[in-house]
Scaffold this motif. Sequence first.
Motif, PDB file in Angstrom:
ATOM      1  N   GLN A  17       0.777  -1.183  -0.156  1.00  0.00           N
ATOM      2  CA  GLN A  17      -0.271  -0.146   0.335  1.00  0.00           C
ATOM      3  C   GLN A  17       0.992   1.399   0.064  1.00  0.00           C
ATOM      4  OE1 GLN A  17      -3.436  -0.502   3.095  1.00  0.00           O
ATOM      5  NE2 GLN A  17      -3.644   2.103   2.597  1.00  0.00           N
ATOM      6  N   LEU A  28      -5.159  13.966  -4.086  1.00  0.00           N
ATOM      7  CA  LEU A  28      -6.367  14.483  -3.967  1.00  0.00           C
ATOM      8  C   LEU A  28      -7.527  13.572  -3.078  1.00  0.00           C
ATOM      9  CD1 LEU A  28      -5.500  12.569  -6.855  1.00  0.00           C
ATOM     10  CD2 LEU A  28      -7.710  14.101  -7.850  1.00  0.00           C
ATOM     11  N   TYR A  60     -11.241  12.832  -2.077  1.00  0.00           N
ATOM     12  CA  TYR A  60     -12.551  12.365  -2.340  1.00  0.00           C
ATOM     13  C   TYR A  60     -13.360  11.904  -0.909  1.00  0.00           C
ATOM     14  CZ  TYR A  60     -10.988  11.168  -7.347  1.00  0.00           C
ATOM     15  OH  TYR A  60     -10.360  11.488  -8.619  1.00  0.00           O
ATOM     16  N   GLY A 111     -20.660   6.196  -5.077  1.00  0.00           N
ATOM     17  CA  GLY A 111     -19.106   6.683  -5.791  1.00  0.00           C
ATOM     18  C   GLY A 111     -18.423   7.442  -4.900  1.00  0.00           C
ATOM     19  N   PRO A 112     -17.226   7.636  -5.094  1.00  0.00           N
ATOM     20  CA  PRO A 112     -16.487   8.603  -4.790  1.00  0.00           C
ATOM     21  C   PRO A 112     -16.827   9.738  -5.235  1.00  0.00           C
ATOM     22  CG  PRO A 112     -14.836   6.822  -4.554  1.00  0.00           C
ATOM     23  CD  PRO A 112     -16.419   6.779  -5.498  1.00  0.00           C
ATOM     24  N   PHE A 128     -15.117  13.788  -5.899  1.00  0.00           N
ATOM     25  CA  PHE A 128     -13.634  14.513  -5.810  1.00  0.00           C
ATOM     26  C   PHE A 128     -13.577  16.182  -4.643  1.00  0.00           C
ATOM     27  CE2 PHE A 128      -9.490  16.638  -6.281  1.00  0.00           C
ATOM     28  CZ  PHE A 128     -10.289  17.843  -7.267  1.00  0.00           C
ATOM     29  N   PHE A 155     -11.207   9.793   1.161  1.00  0.00           N
ATOM     30  CA  PHE A 155     -10.557   8.852   0.435  1.00  0.00           C
ATOM     31  C   PHE A 155      -9.308   9.962   0.285  1.00  0.00           C
ATOM     32  CE2 PHE A 155     -11.615   4.788   0.905  1.00  0.00           C
ATOM     33  CZ  PHE A 155     -12.986   4.837   0.499  1.00  0.00           C
ATOM     34  N   PHE A 188      -1.464  10.081  -7.266  1.00  0.00           N
ATOM     35  CA  PHE A 188      -0.948   9.431  -8.269  1.00  0.00           C
ATOM     36  C   PHE A 188       0.882  10.254  -8.969  1.00  0.00           C
ATOM     37  CE2 PHE A 188      -1.732  12.334 -12.383  1.00  0.00           C
ATOM     38  CZ  PHE A 188      -3.036  12.912 -11.806  1.00  0.00           C
ATOM     39  N   LEU A 210       2.826  11.281 -12.524  1.00  0.00           N
ATOM     40  CA  LEU A 210       2.437  10.415 -14.003  1.00  0.00           C
ATOM     41  C   LEU A 210       4.098   9.728 -14.522  1.00  0.00           C
ATOM     42  CD1 LEU A 210       1.984  14.324 -16.209  1.00  0.00           C
ATOM     43  CD2 LEU A 210       0.017  12.657 -15.312  1.00  0.00           C
ATOM     44  N   TYR A 225      -1.407   6.938 -14.294  1.00  0.00           N
ATOM     45  CA  TYR A 225      -2.260   7.529 -13.990  1.00  0.00           C
ATOM     46  C   TYR A 225      -3.510   7.405 -12.655  1.00  0.00           C
ATOM     47  CZ  TYR A 225      -0.231   9.679 -17.650  1.00  0.00           C
ATOM     48  OH  TYR A 225       0.226  10.953 -18.980  1.00  0.00           O
ATOM     49  N   ALA A 226      -3.599   5.604 -12.783  1.00  0.00           N
ATOM     50  CA  ALA A 226      -4.205   5.093 -11.867  1.00  0.00           C
ATOM     51  C   ALA A 226      -4.145   5.829 -10.875  1.00  0.00           C
ATOM     52  CB  ALA A 226      -3.455   3.620 -12.222  1.00  0.00           C
ATOM     53  N   LEU A 227      -5.159   6.067  -9.731  1.00  0.00           N
ATOM     54  CA  LEU A 227      -5.090   7.039  -8.518  1.00  0.00           C
ATOM     55  C   LEU A 227      -5.201   5.553  -7.891  1.00  0.00           C
ATOM     56  CD1 LEU A 227      -7.858   8.702  -8.644  1.00  0.00           C
ATOM     57  CD2 LEU A 227      -5.658   9.849  -8.584  1.00  0.00           C
ATOM     58  N   PHE A 267      -5.321   4.516  -4.252  1.00  0.00           N
ATOM     59  CA  PHE A 267      -5.955   4.825  -2.852  1.00  0.00           C
ATOM     60  C   PHE A 267      -5.663   4.642  -1.421  1.00  0.00           C
ATOM     61  CE2 PHE A 267     -10.005   6.866  -4.401  1.00  0.00           C
ATOM     62  CZ  PHE A 267      -9.492   6.228  -5.633  1.00  0.00           C
ATOM     63  N   GLY A 268      -6.464   5.299  -0.418  1.00  0.00           N
ATOM     64  CA  GLY A 268      -5.550   4.736   1.154  1.00  0.00           C
ATOM     65  C   GLY A 268      -7.121   4.620   1.432  1.00  0.00           C
ATOM     66  N   LYS A 269      -7.368   3.970   2.413  1.00  0.00           N
ATOM     67  CA  LYS A 269      -8.299   2.979   3.107  1.00  0.00           C
ATOM     68  C   LYS A 269      -9.654   3.891   3.291  1.00  0.00           C
ATOM     69  CE  LYS A 269      -5.549  -1.295   4.612  1.00  0.00           C
ATOM     70  NZ  LYS A 269      -5.435  -2.068   5.750  1.00  0.00           N
TER      71      LYS A 269
END
Lengths: 113, 115
Positions: B2, B34, B36, B43-44, B46, B89, B93, B95, B101-103, B105-107
């Motif tokens: 993680q 970011l 969220y 859904g999350p 922004f 959350f 990411f 570059l 480009y995938a985010l 995330f934390g838990k």
Amino acid sequence: EAGVTQFPSHSVIEKGQTVTLRCDPISGHDNLYWYRRVMGKEIKFLLHFVKESKQDESGMPNNRFLAERTGGTYSTLKVQPAELEDSGVYFCASSQGLAAEEFFGPGTRLTVL
Amino acid sequence: DQQVKQNSPSLSVQEGRISILNCDYTNSMFDYFLWYKKYPAEGPTFLISISSIKDKNEDGRFTVFLNKSAKHLSLHIVPSQPGDSAVYFCAAFGLNSNSGYALNFGKGTSLLVTP
């Protein structure tokens, strides 16, 4: 403007069955992402489409998962055959450009019994 | 492995006070962060973001602080309102990182703002 939509909202299937999840991104968004959250853990990346091409599928757990985005519009994520550990919430997100804010759909809650 | 960690699963704050949500990351290649917000069965959404070239970004009641040397960021909500109760959350990411480009995330941290 319509947001990201996902169908179905819930799916309950038995182990060994097949399920197909659908995501409709925001119109005009070339980038489409699939994520999964399992049992309250972190949201994990599965794959990324740019238009109809798979840009990155490094997060796909195994070959039981197949994602498509024919025509670069909506996307489907098929799980075949489903296993118990596939249970979770599958989120789809889209963005207009790379490195841009991602807009998430409401998710599909998948339960495999 | 993680790469984004939110070590507090929950936080309870009184209405009107400040909520501080913390996030740590391990990948030094991350350059965009970011926050969220997520309500149940949704859904999350922004909330706010910050680039690594900044150390602070403010949007109304929400401020995000970034400490690159400590690989730490925090979200401050002032004043907190009951409608802020949700799961927050942290995501990141880079570059040029191996996650593209995938985010990441934390838990999540579940915030409860009590009247």
